[in-house]
Design a protein around this motif. Sequence first.
Motif, short mmCIF file in Angstrom:
data_model
loop_
_atom_site.label_atom_id
_atom_site.label_comp_id
_atom_site.label_asym_id
_atom_site.label_seq_id
_atom_site.Cartn_x
_atom_site.Cartn_y
_atom_site.Cartn_z
N HIS A 1 0.83 -1.20 0.00
CA HIS A 1 0.00 0.00 0.00
C HIS A 1 0.87 1.26 0.00
O HIS A 1 0.55 2.24 -0.66
CB HIS A 1 -0.93 0.01 1.22
CG HIS A 1 -1.98 -1.04 1.18
ND1 HIS A 1 -1.81 -2.28 1.75
CD2 HIS A 1 -3.21 -1.06 0.61
CE1 HIS A 1 -2.89 -3.01 1.54
NE2 HIS A 1 -3.76 -2.29 0.85
N VAL A 2 1.96 1.19 0.76
CA VAL A 2 2.87 2.33 0.82
C VAL A 2 3.43 2.61 -0.57
O VAL A 2 3.42 3.74 -1.07
CB VAL A 2 4.03 2.06 1.81
CG1 VAL A 2 5.09 3.16 1.74
CG2 VAL A 2 3.49 1.93 3.23
N ARG A 3 3.87 1.53 -1.23
CA ARG A 3 4.47 1.69 -2.56
C ARG A 3 3.44 2.20 -3.57
O ARG A 3 3.73 3.08 -4.38
CB ARG A 3 5.06 0.37 -3.03
CG ARG A 3 5.84 0.53 -4.29
CD ARG A 3 6.77 -0.60 -4.63
NE ARG A 3 7.49 -0.22 -5.82
CZ ARG A 3 8.61 0.47 -5.83
NH1 ARG A 3 9.15 0.85 -4.71
NH2 ARG A 3 9.18 0.82 -6.97
N ARG A 4 2.23 1.63 -3.51
CA ARG A 4 1.19 2.05 -4.44
C ARG A 4 0.88 3.54 -4.29
O ARG A 4 0.74 4.28 -5.26
CB ARG A 4 -0.07 1.20 -4.22
CG ARG A 4 -1.31 1.66 -4.96
CD ARG A 4 -1.15 1.70 -6.47
NE ARG A 4 -1.00 0.40 -7.09
CZ ARG A 4 -2.01 -0.34 -7.55
NH1 ARG A 4 -3.24 0.10 -7.45
NH2 ARG A 4 -1.80 -1.50 -8.11
N LEU A 5 0.81 3.99 -3.03
CA LEU A 5 0.53 5.41 -2.78
C LEU A 5 1.62 6.29 -3.37
O LEU A 5 1.35 7.33 -3.98
CB LEU A 5 0.43 5.67 -1.28
CG LEU A 5 -0.97 5.60 -0.67
CD1 LEU A 5 -0.90 5.92 0.82
CD2 LEU A 5 -1.92 6.57 -1.36
N LYS A 6 2.88 5.88 -3.18
CA LYS A 6 4.00 6.66 -3.72
C LYS A 6 3.93 6.71 -5.25
O LYS A 6 4.21 7.74 -5.87
CB LYS A 6 5.34 6.05 -3.29
CG LYS A 6 5.68 6.29 -1.82
CD LYS A 6 7.04 5.68 -1.49
CE LYS A 6 7.40 5.87 -0.03
NZ LYS A 6 8.62 5.10 0.33
#
Lengths: 238, 238
Positions: free
Chosen positions: B41-46
């Motif tokens: 989720h962190v990566r997707r948001l970035k």
Amino acid sequence: MAELSRVTGVSVPMIKYYLREGLLPAGERTGPNQARYGPEHVRRLKLVRAMAEYGGLSLASIATLLEQLERPELSLHDRLGVAQRTVTPRHEPGEGERWDLAARQARELIARHGWHHHSDSEAMRAVAGVLFTLGALGYDGVLTRLDEYAEAAARTARADVAALMDEPDLERMVELVVVGTLLGDTLIAALRRIAQGNISAGALGQKLQECRAEPGGERPGGAGGRPLTDTGGEGPER
Amino acid sequence: MAELSRVTGVSVPMIKYYLREGLLPAGERTGPNQARYGPEHVRRLKLVRAMAEYGGLSLASIATLLEQLERPELSLHDRLGVAQRTVTPRHEPGEGERWDLAARQARELIARHGWHHHSDSEAMRAVAGVLFTLGALGYDGVLTRLDEYAEAAARTARADVAALMDEPDLERMVELVVVGTLLGDTLIAALRRIAQGNISAGALGQKLQECRAEPGGERPGGAGGRPLTDTGGEGPER
């Protein structure tokens, strides 16, 4: 107006819209429902279309830009500066340690190429923002090749400035800073994609085979070695 | 969600919006009002932020893009192709003799550099459209320097492909085609403006003096020789 539309290929309703929005000066009145348009109207229409279609500027931005470029109190040199700033997108500066690192990388990059620039300018913020984002996503392969991008940018800038010096007068130079910079971005981006497809063909084929040979790699059936050619409209609109 | 917001710097209302729009997969439910979010989720948001902020994509385009890239029936190689097409803006083809001339110039340009490309691809249409527009406005100084732009594009594409080959797996390669191409455009455009300002300083000073010496040239008072530095926010928003 029908004649103006025929010569420029811009529809009559669109010309009326441009007139209302102040993007095109009114023609010389020759009757209650008639006006005469000259070569300056033809050129202005072509300019507006160029900026909207290949420069990605909104009509509101174009109106503001045209207004700025005609401010009589500005010297032509200052108008060149306004022209360049106008075609540089705005980015918010970030904050924190990682942003400071990216901003320093940006400063070091341009210093290595012997360039000077305000470190809080829009262009420098854009460079820092891209480096920050690439760092956050872990794309070190791009970050270690920044000088390649700077060399390529220098090459286009030399061509830009040489073309600018060919122009006969300063009014056209101001126009070329705007139009040439915007259209140049589109040209370079398109040529870059064409070159990517051609350059990737060989390298990619080998990489795909390597990845297929590993567990979790690509399923069989992907055709390695084909370039990333642009063959259809599967992607979404931008 | 507060934790996800803290780590990524994306506000909670924005995260909720991304969830609603399908840009971010739902977290793992751990209670009636609680969900757990992982590193993906962190990566997707970035990623979403990178594409929106420095790639200039709308959220609707990003949603369509993410959907396309996850289509299970596509081989990863085809996903690379979809990725590249997605980051290529659409342009309508023109018509008439002058358009045909521009399209031929575009084909000749890429042939001179040993490249192959579908002549009705988006990228080729963009090149032809820019050449058509430059021709209509009479900017021959740019048109005689097209090979310089192609060389610069080739240089960036070589760096792009080399960076792509550094990636450990194909999922990340697909991501880099999208993010690297979009962010690369922004990086090159910003560096080009910085380089323009530095390169123009000397040449421009001389040109301004020449123009001032001629009737109808610039009024006295313009400071020749200063680079076109980006010093403030006078231009309109893009």
